[in-house]
Design a protein around this motif. Sequence first.
Motif, PDB file in Angstrom:
ATOM      1  N   THR A   4       0.965  -1.279   0.037  1.00 60.44           N
ATOM      2  CA  THR A   4      -0.076   0.066   0.088  1.00 60.44           C
ATOM      3  C   THR A   4       0.823   1.315  -0.116  1.00 60.44           C
ATOM      4  O   THR A   4       1.737   1.375   0.935  1.00 60.44           O
ATOM      5  N   PHE A  10      -5.978  -0.201   0.513  1.00 63.61           N
ATOM      6  CA  PHE A  10      -6.017  -1.774   0.645  1.00 63.61           C
ATOM      7  C   PHE A  10      -7.334  -1.931   0.872  1.00 63.61           C
ATOM      8  O   PHE A  10      -7.922  -1.489   1.984  1.00 63.61           O
ATOM      9  N   ILE A  11      -8.029  -2.511  -0.008  1.00 62.21           N
ATOM     10  CA  ILE A  11      -9.580  -2.812   0.125  1.00 62.21           C
ATOM     11  C   ILE A  11     -10.038  -4.496  -0.076  1.00 62.21           C
ATOM     12  O   ILE A  11      -9.443  -4.948  -0.724  1.00 62.21           O
ATOM     13  N   LYS A  12     -10.756  -4.767   1.282  1.00 59.77           N
ATOM     14  CA  LYS A  12     -11.280  -6.082   1.272  1.00 59.77           C
ATOM     15  C   LYS A  12     -12.550  -6.197   0.378  1.00 59.77           C
ATOM     16  O   LYS A  12     -13.601  -5.513   0.756  1.00 59.77           O
ATOM     17  N   VAL A  13     -12.494  -6.910  -0.484  1.00 61.07           N
ATOM     18  CA  VAL A  13     -13.578  -7.103  -1.624  1.00 61.07           C
ATOM     19  C   VAL A  13     -14.924  -7.596  -0.927  1.00 61.07           C
ATOM     20  O   VAL A  13     -14.753  -8.732  -0.209  1.00 61.07           O
ATOM     21  N   GLY A  45     -16.137  -2.865  -1.537  1.00 62.46           N
ATOM     22  CA  GLY A  45     -15.359  -3.371  -0.229  1.00 62.46           C
ATOM     23  C   GLY A  45     -15.028  -2.484   0.567  1.00 62.46           C
ATOM     24  O   GLY A  45     -15.467  -1.236   0.566  1.00 62.46           O
ATOM     25  N   GLU A  46     -14.497  -2.901   1.559  1.00 63.43           N
ATOM     26  CA  GLU A  46     -14.174  -1.976   2.965  1.00 63.43           C
ATOM     27  C   GLU A  46     -12.565  -1.592   2.984  1.00 63.43           C
ATOM     28  O   GLU A  46     -11.912  -2.512   2.467  1.00 63.43           O
ATOM     29  N   LEU A  48      -9.455  -1.298   4.598  1.00 59.40           N
ATOM     30  CA  LEU A  48      -8.856  -1.748   5.643  1.00 59.40           C
ATOM     31  C   LEU A  48      -7.692  -1.104   5.965  1.00 59.40           C
ATOM     32  O   LEU A  48      -7.258  -1.154   7.122  1.00 59.40           O
ATOM     33  N   THR A  59     -10.053   4.512   7.108  1.00 59.27           N
ATOM     34  CA  THR A  59     -10.186   2.882   7.506  1.00 59.27           C
ATOM     35  C   THR A  59     -11.772   2.886   7.693  1.00 59.27           C
ATOM     36  O   THR A  59     -12.294   3.633   8.461  1.00 59.27           O
ATOM     37  N   GLU A 109      -9.881 -11.340  -3.367  1.00 58.69           N
ATOM     38  CA  GLU A 109     -10.194 -11.203  -2.164  1.00 58.69           C
ATOM     39  C   GLU A 109     -10.052  -9.726  -1.658  1.00 58.69           C
ATOM     40  O   GLU A 109     -10.876  -9.128  -0.955  1.00 58.69           O
ATOM     41  N   SER A 110      -8.780  -9.142  -2.191  1.00 55.91           N
ATOM     42  CA  SER A 110      -8.516  -7.712  -1.839  1.00 55.91           C
ATOM     43  C   SER A 110      -8.141  -7.079  -3.109  1.00 55.91           C
ATOM     44  O   SER A 110      -7.530  -7.710  -4.156  1.00 55.91           O
TER      45      SER A 110
END
Length: 272
Positions: A4, A10-13, A45-46, A48, A59, A109-110
């Motif tokens: 990053t 950095f995104i969690k899908v 996504g979120e 992180l 975040t 996944e990310s």
Amino acid sequence: LRNTGPEDLFIKVMCCGICHTDIHQIKNHLGMSRYPMVPGHEMVGEALEVGSEVTKFKTGDIVGVGLLVGCCRSCRACDADIEQYCNKKIWSYNDVYTDGNPTQGGFAESMVVDQKFVVKIPEGMSPEQAAPLLCAGVTVYSPLNHFGLKKSGLKGAILGLGGVGHMGVKISKAMGHHVTVISSSDKKKVEALDHLGADEYLVSSDSATMEQAADSFDYIIDTVPVNHPLEPYLSLLKVDGKLILMGVINTPLQFISPMVMLGRKVITGSFI
């Protein structure tokens, strides 16, 4: 994934839409696929982790990423905030990032994405609702906005009722347009009229009703992703009407020039 960077998230899908373009790429219909490939360009996504220079997000934010993750930032298109027309744009997958590594899409996944290519998802909107807007929704809204077709009272048509066609009906109706769905058969008539709220349904194989609809539309959004004749649909446009091509087709389309000249009609395209 790359580390990053200062302007990255950095995104969690959480979810990702499936666009017809993903099918083209998976099956190499356009002759430009690179394997191994992780498709997906309607990702929600979120966040992180956010880089030290990220100013637009924090975040825990729910965010979206569309078709692009990079551009040159110095050409005329980039200066005009239409990076989708940058000749050095970087696709969210099936491309090479500035660090030389392949880009991978939202079926992972990310993801790590520069903040310039991330959008905030409004509170109250579910990820499943938001994801298709990141490509299909923007693809329809963009030409309506650019070509001055947002004003209420216009009469438009949506050719083809796939993912982009669905969005075309909903967005055009929200703008106050009279919307007709055009399809090759009547099998999607109930869906178009009862579920999506279209005003009329036109079967393109019915020559009599096509003739009755001549010179009646201000615009047609053509979402068909396979080769098809343009002349039947050019005949449906009013003077100065626009046929807006949305489908990705890798074979030439044909029409005779008087179909355009005698109504000062426009065949154009638009990209997200």
